[in-house]
Design an enzyme around this catalytic site. Structure first.
Site, short mmCIF file in Angstrom:
data_model
loop_
_atom_site.label_atom_id
_atom_site.label_comp_id
_atom_site.label_asym_id
_atom_site.label_seq_id
_atom_site.Cartn_x
_atom_site.Cartn_y
_atom_site.Cartn_z
N CYS A 250 44.72 52.41 36.18
CA CYS A 250 45.17 51.25 35.66
C CYS A 250 46.18 51.61 34.37
O CYS A 250 45.98 52.45 33.55
CB CYS A 250 43.91 50.71 34.92
SG CYS A 250 44.49 49.13 33.91
N CYS B 172 38.46 31.30 37.05
CA CYS B 172 38.03 32.60 37.24
C CYS B 172 38.31 33.58 35.97
O CYS B 172 39.66 33.47 35.47
CB CYS B 172 38.22 33.42 38.57
SG CYS B 172 37.75 35.02 38.84
N CYS C 290 42.96 32.92 37.97
CA CYS C 290 42.04 33.95 37.32
C CYS C 290 42.82 34.60 36.18
O CYS C 290 43.70 34.89 36.29
CB CYS C 290 41.82 35.01 38.46
SG CYS C 290 40.58 36.44 37.88
N CYS D 221 43.69 49.06 26.41
CA CYS D 221 42.09 49.18 26.77
C CYS D 221 41.76 50.37 26.63
O CYS D 221 42.18 51.47 26.97
CB CYS D 221 41.99 48.59 28.32
SG CYS D 221 40.27 48.68 28.83
N CYS E 134 32.74 37.52 41.96
CA CYS E 134 34.07 37.80 42.58
C CYS E 134 33.96 39.46 42.45
O CYS E 134 33.81 39.84 41.18
CB CYS E 134 35.15 37.13 42.02
SG CYS E 134 36.85 38.01 42.62
N ARG F 277 39.88 38.46 49.67
CA ARG F 277 41.11 38.31 49.24
C ARG F 277 41.88 39.57 49.58
O ARG F 277 41.68 40.30 48.74
CB ARG F 277 40.85 37.90 47.75
CG ARG F 277 40.07 36.80 47.54
CD ARG F 277 39.96 36.32 45.90
NE ARG F 277 38.95 35.24 45.82
CZ ARG F 277 39.09 33.95 46.20
NH1 ARG F 277 40.28 33.34 46.42
NH2 ARG F 277 38.12 33.05 45.90
N CYS G 27 40.23 54.32 33.33
CA CYS G 27 40.31 54.05 34.89
C CYS G 27 41.46 54.54 35.41
O CYS G 27 42.59 54.27 34.85
CB CYS G 27 40.23 52.56 34.96
SG CYS G 27 38.91 51.59 34.45
#
Length: 319
Positions: free
Chosen positions: A57, A126, A94, A50, A186, A258, A54
């Site tokens: 991550c 999701c 998800c 990616c 979400c 969650r 972040c």
């Protein structure tokens, strides 16, 4: 919808824990069965590489974390994963892809097919694909998507200390596109990033004042991964997680809250406190994308010890 002020949320967050949990339990019982927990499963449908930065991550191409990378799975592979998840008690799958944004073309078409496969099994579907346009959100809705996950991660003030390749406003724009297309939102975030309590309040303040509020609010505790900028960040105090969940429950009464990443750092007792504080969903499976997670046997054993049950049919699937 009433506006939640930072001052009100701050007072809630700092209540003595018995009072805070009592308040959260009253709200929880008004809108939810306190003895039912939704099991969800998170499938990593595109791993690594990616371009975002972040700080938490391991899937960022900027960091050397040694994770496996792969491209989108086949429809049959997702069918197998979804059926296994359903057999273990999950009612929601998800699917997460490590993209900055989903591009029009073959990959997006394949994601639409994966959504259709999950829906054909009578499960909630999701996805989290990064930034999304309104037309893409509309097409996902047509394919049967239940919800789109797009977390704000932290407060607007602390956000740029964690991510510089995408703005907080970019996040809100995607959430608005999802909402306008009629897909459930979400949206949650991560605590333990080195943020202050004020940042945690600011994060909850943004979520609670979304109009309408998110149907689903994942609260993650940072799992620090070697090779990322937050590799040396100590685990969050579980009581901070409990306070965050309880404040989320009181301020977003109808949401499914969650208890997400970081559960391997929690004892059974700490997880139980999170349920008492208003969490009513967990993610099952050995991994959450790339980080460890308690296995299904452990989760089912905890439910038995607590005399709690897994949700058989979420509200969105009631015919």
């Amino acid at each position: 919808m009433s506006q939640w002020t930072k001052e009100t949320l701050e007072k809630l967050y700092h209540l003595p824990v018995p009072d805070l949990i009592f308040e959260a339990q009253q709200v929880h019982r008004r809108f939810h069965d306190p003895c039912q927990v939704q099991f969800c499963t998170l499938a990593n449908i595109k791993s690594g590489n990616c371009p975002e930065d972040c700080s938490y991550c391991p899937q960022s191409a900027r960091y050397h974390t040694g994770i496996e990378t792969w491209s989108l799975p086949s429809a049959e592979d997702i069918r197998s994963q979804a059926m296994a998840a359903k057999a273990s008690g999950s009612t929601r799958l998800c699917m997460g892809a490590a993209w900055r944004e989903v591009k029009e073309g073959p990959d997006f078409e394949q994601v639409l097919d994966l959504v259709k496969v999950v829906k054909s099994l009578d499960m909630e579907a999701c996805v989290t694909l990064g930034m999304l346009t309104f037309s893409q959100a509309e097409r996902l809705k047509e394919a049967g998507l239940t919800a789109y996950n797009h977390n704000i991660d932290t407060s607007p003030e602390y956000y740029e200390k964690i991510i510089t390749t995408r703005t907080f406003e970019d996040r809100l724009r995607t959430i608005e596109n999802v909402r306008q297309a009629g897909v459930q939102v979400c949206c949650g975030g991560i605590i333990g990033l080195g943020e202050s309590v004020e940042d945690r309040i600011g994060f909850l303040h943004v979520l609670a004042n979304l109009d309408p509020q998110p149907e689903s609010v994942p609260i993650n505790a940072l799992v620090s991964v070697p090779g990322t900028p937050l590799a040396d960040q100590p685990p969050i105090d579980p009581f901070e997680l409990v306070r965050t969940i309880a404040t989320a429950r009181i301020s977003m009464p109808q949401a499914t809250v969650r208890l997400s990443a970081g559960r391997t750092q929690l004892s059974d007792e700490a997880q139980t406190l999170c349920f008492l504080a208003g969490a009513n969903s967990i993610f099952t499976g050995e991994k959450l994308l790339t980080t460890p997670n308690p296995g299904i046997d452990s989760d089912q054993a905890l439910m038995r010890k607590l005399g709690m049950q897994t949700m058989q049919t979420p509200l969105s699937l009631v015919k």
